[in-house]
Design a protein around this motif. Structure first.
Motif, PDB file in Angstrom:
ATOM      1  N   GLU A  72       0.909  -1.293   0.048  1.00  0.00           N
ATOM      2  CA  GLU A  72       0.088   0.009  -0.229  1.00  0.00           C
ATOM      3  C   GLU A  72       0.864   1.276  -0.056  1.00  0.00           C
ATOM      4  N   LEU A  73       2.178   1.429   0.756  1.00  0.00           N
ATOM      5  CA  LEU A  73       3.040   2.520   0.913  1.00  0.00           C
ATOM      6  C   LEU A  73       3.596   2.552  -0.533  1.00  0.00           C
ATOM      7  N   ARG A  74       4.174   1.471  -1.162  1.00  0.00           N
ATOM      8  CA  ARG A  74       4.665   1.967  -2.640  1.00  0.00           C
ATOM      9  C   ARG A  74       3.213   2.268  -3.573  1.00  0.00           C
ATOM     10  N   GLU A  75       2.161   1.954  -3.279  1.00  0.00           N
ATOM     11  CA  GLU A  75       1.259   2.435  -4.233  1.00  0.00           C
ATOM     12  C   GLU A  75       1.172   4.019  -4.114  1.00  0.00           C
ATOM     13  N   LEU A  76       0.850   4.457  -2.783  1.00  0.00           N
ATOM     14  CA  LEU A  76       0.620   5.520  -2.422  1.00  0.00           C
ATOM     15  C   LEU A  76       1.820   6.645  -2.932  1.00  0.00           C
ATOM     16  N   LEU A  77       3.152   6.104  -3.059  1.00  0.00           N
ATOM     17  CA  LEU A  77       4.305   6.791  -3.573  1.00  0.00           C
ATOM     18  C   LEU A  77       4.537   6.839  -4.988  1.00  0.00           C
ATOM     19  N   ARG A  78       3.718   5.819  -5.414  1.00  0.00           N
ATOM     20  CA  ARG A  78       3.932   5.731  -7.066  1.00  0.00           C
ATOM     21  C   ARG A  78       3.840   7.021  -7.627  1.00  0.00           C
ATOM     22  N   GLY A  79       4.992   7.320  -8.340  1.00  0.00           N
ATOM     23  CA  GLY A  79       4.991   8.606  -9.233  1.00  0.00           C
ATOM     24  C   GLY A  79       5.934   9.691  -8.717  1.00  0.00           C
TER      25      GLY A  79
END
Length: 227
Positions: A72-79
């Protein structure tokens, strides 16, 4: 990331409803913060895009970093466009290095999180600044030093190699000041550069080394022993 208005839109991400309610309670008296709904992980479409665009900062509360929370953290930080304030109960060294490399800009210990500290972390993150507890900075530096010693020992033993030098002296100077928590303007004043030059230096090294953002650049420089 600069916030275009005087209000900061915030999404809250917490598996525990009580944790989410506690964060909302901390923020409900802050007139410059607006809590907006968060889209489910992996959501797509116009509605999800609207929420993502509105959210200047994401606040995520975890006990520890496990596989679901890391995803979830990686998804939030994507981009690399939306800063994340991570509230954690504890972080072991591997987890700490991982979240820094993911691009987390602010970390707060749950037992130390007050309304004032949370708001200040959100405000600084929205301005592109980094926030770490003093004891956490010491742990990051200690872990980086251990990694450097391990690499040096491996090189001497003929079983590995120290990474080649990849930063110019002025890049190292900028990253050292960035690691101290200074913003672009203060860095330019200390180094007698223009703010544009400082931004160009950071953009150049991040593009060359494929780093996601400033926090990732600092983590890279620490890990590789440049600062």
């Amino acid at each position: 990331m600069p916030v275009p208005t005087d209000r900061i839109a915030v999404t809250i991400h917490a598996a525990d409803p009580l944790s989410r309610a506690g964060i909302v309670r901390h923020l409900q008296h802050q007139p410059t913060v607006e809590v907006v709904p968060s889209s489910p992980p992996g959501a797509a479409g116009p509605a999800a895009a609207t929420v993502a665009a509105a959210a200047a900062v994401a606040v995520m509360a975890v006990d520890r970093i496990d596989e679901p929370s890391a995803a979830e953290l990686r998804e939030l930080l994507r981009g690399g466009e939306r800063p994340v304030v991570l509230i954690a109960r504890e972080l072991r060294e591997p987890e700490l290095l991982a979240v820094v490399e993911y691009g987390v800009r602010a970390i707060l210990w749950r037992h130390q999180t007050t309304e004032e500290r949370l708001f200040e972390a959100i405000r600084q993150s929205a301005r592109g600044e980094c926030v770490l507890p003093p004891d956490l900075i010491g742990r990051v530096l200690g872990q980086m030093n251990r990694l450097r010693r391990s690499e040096a020992s491996a090189a001497c033993a003929g079983t590995g190699a120290v990474p080649p030098f990849g930063l110019a002296p002025r890049e190292t100077d900028v990253l050292r000041l960035l690691a101290d928590g200074l913003d672009t303007r203060t860095i330019s004043e200390k180094l007698a550069y223009s703010e544009r030059t400082v931004k160009n230096i950071l953009h150049g090294l991040m593009s060359r080394l494929q780093l996601n953002n400033r926090a990732h650049a600092v983590a890279y420089a620490l890990r590789e022993g440049y600062i």
